[in-house]
Design an enzyme around this catalytic site. Structure first.
Site, PDB file in Angstrom:
ATOM      1  N   HIS A  81       0.829  -1.211   0.000  1.00 29.00           N
ATOM      2  CA  HIS A  81       0.000   0.000   0.000  1.00 29.00           C
ATOM      3  C   HIS A  81       0.861   1.259   0.000  1.00 29.00           C
ATOM      4  CE1 HIS A  81      -3.247   2.756   0.883  1.00 29.00           C
ATOM      5  NE2 HIS A  81      -4.114   1.767   0.809  1.00 29.00           N
ATOM      6  N   ASP A 164       6.875  23.014   9.039  1.00 30.55           N
ATOM      7  CA  ASP A 164       7.934  23.410   8.123  1.00 30.55           C
ATOM      8  C   ASP A 164       7.965  22.497   6.908  1.00 30.55           C
ATOM      9  OD1 ASP A 164       8.611  25.329   9.960  1.00 30.55           O
ATOM     10  OD2 ASP A 164      10.188  24.119  10.910  1.00 30.55           O
ATOM     11  N   GLY A 172       7.723  10.697   8.660  1.00 24.74           N
ATOM     12  CA  GLY A 172       7.239  11.267   7.409  1.00 24.74           C
ATOM     13  C   GLY A 172       6.302  12.441   7.593  1.00 24.74           C
TER      14      GLY A 172
END
Length: 490
Positions: A81, A164, A172
């Site tokens: 996935h 940011d 991640g």
């Protein structure tokens, strides 16, 4: 009024039960309940279904994201996935006492807190998206973790909504949003040729010209080719229609569905629709199901031998010597009844041979009327709550230098609610009028009643708008609201 929100976070871990247990444990707080957990080792992904109070479930989601960041390293993660975060996606779905707009506000709050607490950048999707191209999850996730990591600092299109322009080193980035109930539906084929599954997915998904509310891809899972799909609006694109298209496409390649699976949970209404389709039961509706009828009786929505028990409490509350519920709540109730009547007429015509050419229009009307009915029902309590908030504001404002601002804030909300009722009731009336030429003419009186109720809802809701505007000091808001009210009364 109680609130109930569903949250279905997807975590990039489907092989280590201990890690998934720890993530779930972190989300266990008062007012939040675990409904389901799904782990898939091939996808290397877990789907957790939670439901709870609006405030509690936001905190649970934030804590779950933090725990996943501690336990999952995307640099080491492999699975079928696509993924971009340790917590890949966090959708909020309205269930009871909340609207989709409420869930959008929740998504914004949770996204901001994920960045502040865990330093994980957040993108907003579906109804919470800040850009049209970010409504689709697949657009945000394109390139997955590795592609986003390489691109986020230099490509303005990759700039997150919160945080940011850099991914968290191991966790991640996360996508948070608000959406309607989604069904994760997979069909396994009796072949291991994954290219066939990919071709079928391309034919089925909307982005390639397929069904409007379907997203799909092809994978090899447990040695079988799988057509993996998300049904984003099962009322307009029902499960049975998806299955039939997969089956017909599969036949072109000499294969067939071997089985199918639901990942997470599925609304009962979706299964009822599938049963009606495959069994071809005449004049089917959900009240024919024993458990549904029993639940309606037990909840006071229906009385054996009559309907009076369902509506009498509300009517008596209107008659009581209390300010709420009042005209605004009655307006919302009228609009909800109008939507219910129009939906009944459309449902009793859909599927009949005489109206088969109007199948699409009837299905779309039923789906939209269902949504409008739920929103108008919610507005019955919302109107009463907004009035009570105005009274509270007047008391708080006594002796306060910010008196005008406090009262204006409450009055604005008390104005927005009936404006929304009028807007929805107008749409109900429009749909009901369009149903007349494409439904059973013997039910014209029901549509006439629906239109009359909708118009009554508009008139009474706008009366509530006007009385609030008379007390507001923010003239810019007053001018804009009066213009909107005028357009709705036309």
């Amino acid at each position: 009024m109680s609130t109930l929100v569903e949250c279905v976070p997807n975590f990039s871990e489907g092989r280590d039960p201990a890690k998934v247990d720890a993530i779930i444990e972190a989300m266990k707080i008062e007012g939040v309940y675990l409904l389901d957990r799904e782990m898939d080792s091939d996808h290397n992904r877990s789907v957790i279904t939670l439901v709870g109070d609006r405030e509690a479930i936001q905190e649970a989601a934030i804590r779950g994201v933090g725990k996943a960041a501690e336990l999952i390293d995307l640099n080491q993660h492999q699975g079928a996935h696509p993924r971009m975060g340790a917590t890949d996606v966090v959708p909020f779905i309205p269930i009871e006492g909340v609207t989709l707009e409420d869930c959008v506000a929740m998504a914004w709050h949770v996204g901001e807190q994920i960045w502040k607490r865990h330093q994980i950048p957040v993108y907003l999707y579906e109804a919470a998206a800040t850009r049209p191209e970010r409504q689709g999850l697949e657009n945000i996730r394109r390139g997955q973790f590795e592609g986003i990591r390489a691109d986020i600092e230099t490509n303005p299109a990759r700039k997150p909504d919160f945080g940011d322009p850099r991914v968290h080193a191991t966790a991640g980035a996360t996508v948070v949003g608000a959406r309607k109930a989604l069904i994760a539906y997979n069909v396994f084929l009796n072949t291991a040729e994954v290219d066939i599954a990919k071709k079928i997915a391309k034919a089925v998904r909307f982005s390639s010209g397929g069904l409007r509310f379907v997203k799909g891809a092809g994978f090899l899972v447990r040695g079988q080719a799988q057509v993996s799909m998300n049904l984003t609006d099962f009322e307009q694109t029902p499960v049975h229609r998806v299955f039939e298209l997969v089956r017909s496409e599969a036949a072109r390649y000499g294969v067939a569905p071997a089985s199918s699976e639901i990942v997470g949970l599925i609304p009962k209404k979706a299964l009822e629709s599938a049963a009606e389709w495959f069994l071809q039961v005449e004049n089917f509706d959900s009240s024919l199901i024993l458990e549904n009828r029993l639940a309606a009786v037990m909840q006071g929505k229906m009385a054996v031998g009559g309907l009076r028990a369902g509506v009498e409490p509300f009517i008596e509350q209107l008659a009581a010597a209390t300010a709420t519920p009042g005209g605004g709540s009655a307006a919302a109730a009228s609009g909800a009844m109008a939507a219910g009547l129009a939906s009944m007429v459309a449902s009793l015509s859909r599927g009949k041979k005489a109206y088969v050419q109007f199948e699409r229009e009837l299905s779309e009307a039923i789906a939209r009327l269902s949504q409008l009915r739920e929103e108008l029902k919610a507005a019955i309590d919302l109107d009463a709550e907004s009035y009570n908030a105005v009274m509270k504001a007047y008391k708080q404002a006594k002796g306060s230098v910010e008196a005008a601002a406090i009262v204006d804030g409450a009055l604005k909300q008390a104005t927005r609610v009936p404006l929304g009722v009028a807007e929805r009731a107008r749409e109900v009336a429009s749909i009901a009028q369009k149903l007349e030429p494409i439904t059973n003419p013997h039910m014209k009186s029901d549509l006439t009643t629906a239109i009359a109720l909708a118009r009554a809802a508009i008139t009474s809701a706008l009366a509530n708008v006007e009385i609030n505007l008379d007390s507001l000091e923010d003239q810019a808001f007053v001018t804009k609201a009066r213009a909107q009210a005028l357009s709705l009364s036309a």
